[in-house]
Write an enzyme that holds these catalytic residues in place. Structure first.
Site: not given
Lengths: 289, 289, 289, 289
Positions: A206, A232-234
């Site tokens: 995040g 997101l961010d994964e």
């Protein structure tokens, strides 16, 4: 084994279910084309029974054209259920860089590209802030300023996708681009968008990860480059690195040290991608370095 | 690919002049024996035109005995001028550890061995100081105290060599053994004596490297594990690591931090050697990790 | 400045609200006692307006006893609202190690203690599995086997606390102790229980962090030592370290590499704590290394 | 402690023979000027009985001018035999960068300077090759092309020294400048010329260190930033860093990885120097980071 100047260099990158005979089949195929193996790497995931390989070789284009290679390799690939990708190194992928107002990653990529470290055609820079324009001009890369607001995001993404298609972009680099791409955008470029996240993922996903790291009192800060997925961010992690911090590093110190990490992990990911060193599966990457 | 419990695991480690067809020849050979490749690594030295590979595989001993493997592989090896080494993992190499009065590397190796990290038979400990005796007793490793003086060195080395031969020792580990072995001793165990030097070689060869590093004011100290050759501190490097130091680290601090490095680089070298991961040539090593 | 053998070494560790005159007040106090400053470190948290210092000094006990020091320093401490801790290095803290069946951290701590690296009195080992008994016996540390079940946990914790009080324990080390301590237990030893968590916190809190790291496909694994608070894995971080992994490291490889990290970060935290190098505040640590 | 906007920030950097009362004397001096200490670091070299400190503080210039500070501190400095250096942070040092045809360090320094990471006035770039001119122009730094041959070296050095004097240069950065400076030149700027050497000194002094590292088969390559003295590659080390290499890295790979190290160790050294964090003595550095 010296190679004659007329030979071409190609890279074959593939994965398939693991079973006996794959290596022999590929090796025999290349031998019969009189190809010269320069490097070969392989990996087996025993849990998932998968086989991965990257083979870099030269061959005489007058004896075997790229079309001929593809045509004759296809049946073998079919037989072993291969996902395969063939890349001739005299073809340079087209790359777009997206950036906002933090310019350290952009400046680093531009200098590396000019130094010959990144074998690609830097086709365009897309920015939602004007700050990157002078750097783009200096390195003579076409610059497109497309500011984004919550309201205009769909239209802007449509224009961005038009630009990417128009320039036949193979890879999009998010060089600290501070907008979240929509799932539709991401799906249009699977495994072809590389982002840098300024934390050691999965810690501090995040926004404002340096603030979160500072608040938690970690003793190392990190940065992560990864392929972008709809989560997101994964997405699959390509590269990570860390550096030591202490009480002497206030938040500004973390941010400054972090910039050096971001540059390193993003540029490594881009170079590996361009050198066809990355295979992605099961939300992980195999990197043949 | 699951393997039946009756299958044996073997490792083939080889190098030879590089030329077309090697990979295909080996792959076809293993396929014809119905062997299952678990891991395969290869490396090519383009300057010297050399090919290196390590292949780990399983095969059914009722279909192909070790003798049969060796007999059928020999002609192929001859054809390609291979230096080759075949190791079945149910055979555990015999290892001797030489030690003086610094015990940190010895204690580390003994604990790792007991934990199953080092696949070998620890046959004996040879020491020129009595301090290691309690550790040897605790881990039930035969302990031989052989003090060395300038006068007795030739006789002691003769007794050491007798012990090594009597126990059919495959690998000698110098775990901070503070005596220089004679060239004759070294020649008896080529690429089979691993030493740890407490500096980042080639910096600070010779005695008292921490003192020299402290005097020079370096900002990182290191440790190096290497095969022993007749040239002191000049043998092929297997592994190196470093750690950061500052003005806060006085000489004693360097020595303490260095102990952790010594343990790490020595144990990695030993594990890689026992797992047949190291090929040595041109005074360098290829390590397949 | 050489110190006479009769001098004693002491460490003053303190924090207080930051304001002008603190350094001068402490320096004048020590000067007036004719103390010799060996090391001095200080830190200021500007956001919270806090001052931290660690001063190591020698002084002549015949001129100033510990009681005299405490009595004369108290008013100054009161004036500046100091939290302060005075430690004479000829007093060795009493330490208890808690362990389960993974013994690598225990073995490492025991060897370091024997080597003189950890200035403390290792008073007892508490285990919920019998495996550590031989190591405890070898190093002659009293061993208490207290298996824990869900039902017996309160009674066992009561017995553990009795043991700690009986031995006047100053520091509890959780050397891969696989039981969660109750909040009451933790509150009895604030900033005096050090745990090692086998991940790079805050990534992978909770159980089986190596499994989680493997599943996420990280490129570095880590370990973290921290003070234990009632919030599991949320206490102030003392030290962290990481090591690189790749697709060649299966889960077992991560676990093996992780063991080396756990040893390093736990032993550093313990050594720093015993050397009075750690101040904890706002769920962070200031470490004067 | 918040500081009013009219306050000035200064840094006092000093060393002197160690003895009782230094800290108290300095602290009392600053207290009496009503200075606010922001950071303070100190170090003692026990072997040489030396004391080092760096104190960053604010003070009200209407109550104490820089001249007044210097005049009143001088007697105290004399009393303790201090070498001292006072720097007000609103004075920006003048810096010259020397460069040849490798531009990665220069490009990095220029970008960092533009980003505000390097508090100095970049007064000029001196080059013996024309390649750096476009970068200099882009960042609007005056560029002087002074090619050097064996014959013209004395005259060119004279012109370089003229330029440095004319611009009142405080610090010279050798950013991969491939000419050896004469002892006379070096003596004119003691502890004020920072060089980057592309090896982990003292390993691989002299020319072509990557070639030497590759030939020796090291497993880590390094880079070193240091003050230049008349003894080539022997000056006080400021910073070092390393990165891992393997058989997969041919010579070109070492050089590419090394470029990232060179940028990092050189930029850290420059930043620390400009922030008055480095004291040099006995051919070593004390760095207060």
């Amino acid at each position: 084994m010296p190679q004659t100047p007329t030979h071409k260099t190609a890279i074959l990158l593939l994965n398939c279910p693991d079973r006996k005979g794959i290596v022999a089949a590929i090796a025999n195929f290349l031998l019969q084309l009189d190809a010269n193996i320069l490097h070969a790497d392989q990996h087996q995931d025993r849990d998932l029974s998968l086989f991965f390989t990257r083979i870099e070789f030269t061959l005489d284009p007058t004896r075997c054209s790229e079309d001929h290679f593809r045509a004759t390799f296809a049946p073998l690939a079919l037989q072993f259920h291969m996902n395969w990708h063939l890349h001739y190194t005299d073809t340079r992928p087209n790359v777009a860089i997206f950036v906002s107002s933090y310019l350290h990653c952009l400046a680093d990529l531009l200098h590396r590209h000019q130094s010959g470290e990144l074998p690609c055609n830097l086709a365009l820079i897309v920015a939602n802030h004007p700050d990157a324009q002078p750097l783009a001009d200096f390195y003579r890369i076409p610059f497109h300023l497309l500011p984004v607001t919550a309201d205009t995001k769909p239209q802007i993404e449509a224009r961005q996708l038009d630009l990417l298609q128009h320039h036949a972009i193979d890879l999009v680099i998010l060089a600290r681009y501070m907008q979240v791409l929509s799932p539709d955008f991401v799906r249009a470029y699977p495994q072809r968008i590389i982002n840098v996240h300024h934390s050691f993922l999965p810690a501090f996903t995040g926004a404002r990860p340096y603030h979160a790291a500072f608040a938690r009192g970690v003793k190392l800060i990190g940065a992560t480059s990864h392929y972008v997925t709809a989560d997101l961010d994964e997405g699959p992690i390509i590269e990570q690195d860390v550096t030591r911090v202490s009480q002497n590093d206030q938040l500004a110190g973390l941010i400054q040290k972090g910039r050096d990490l971001e540059r390193l992990v993003l540029s490594r990911a881009v170079r590996w991608h361009l050198n066809q060193r990355i295979l992605s599966y099961a939300n992980k990457t195999v990197v043949f370095t």
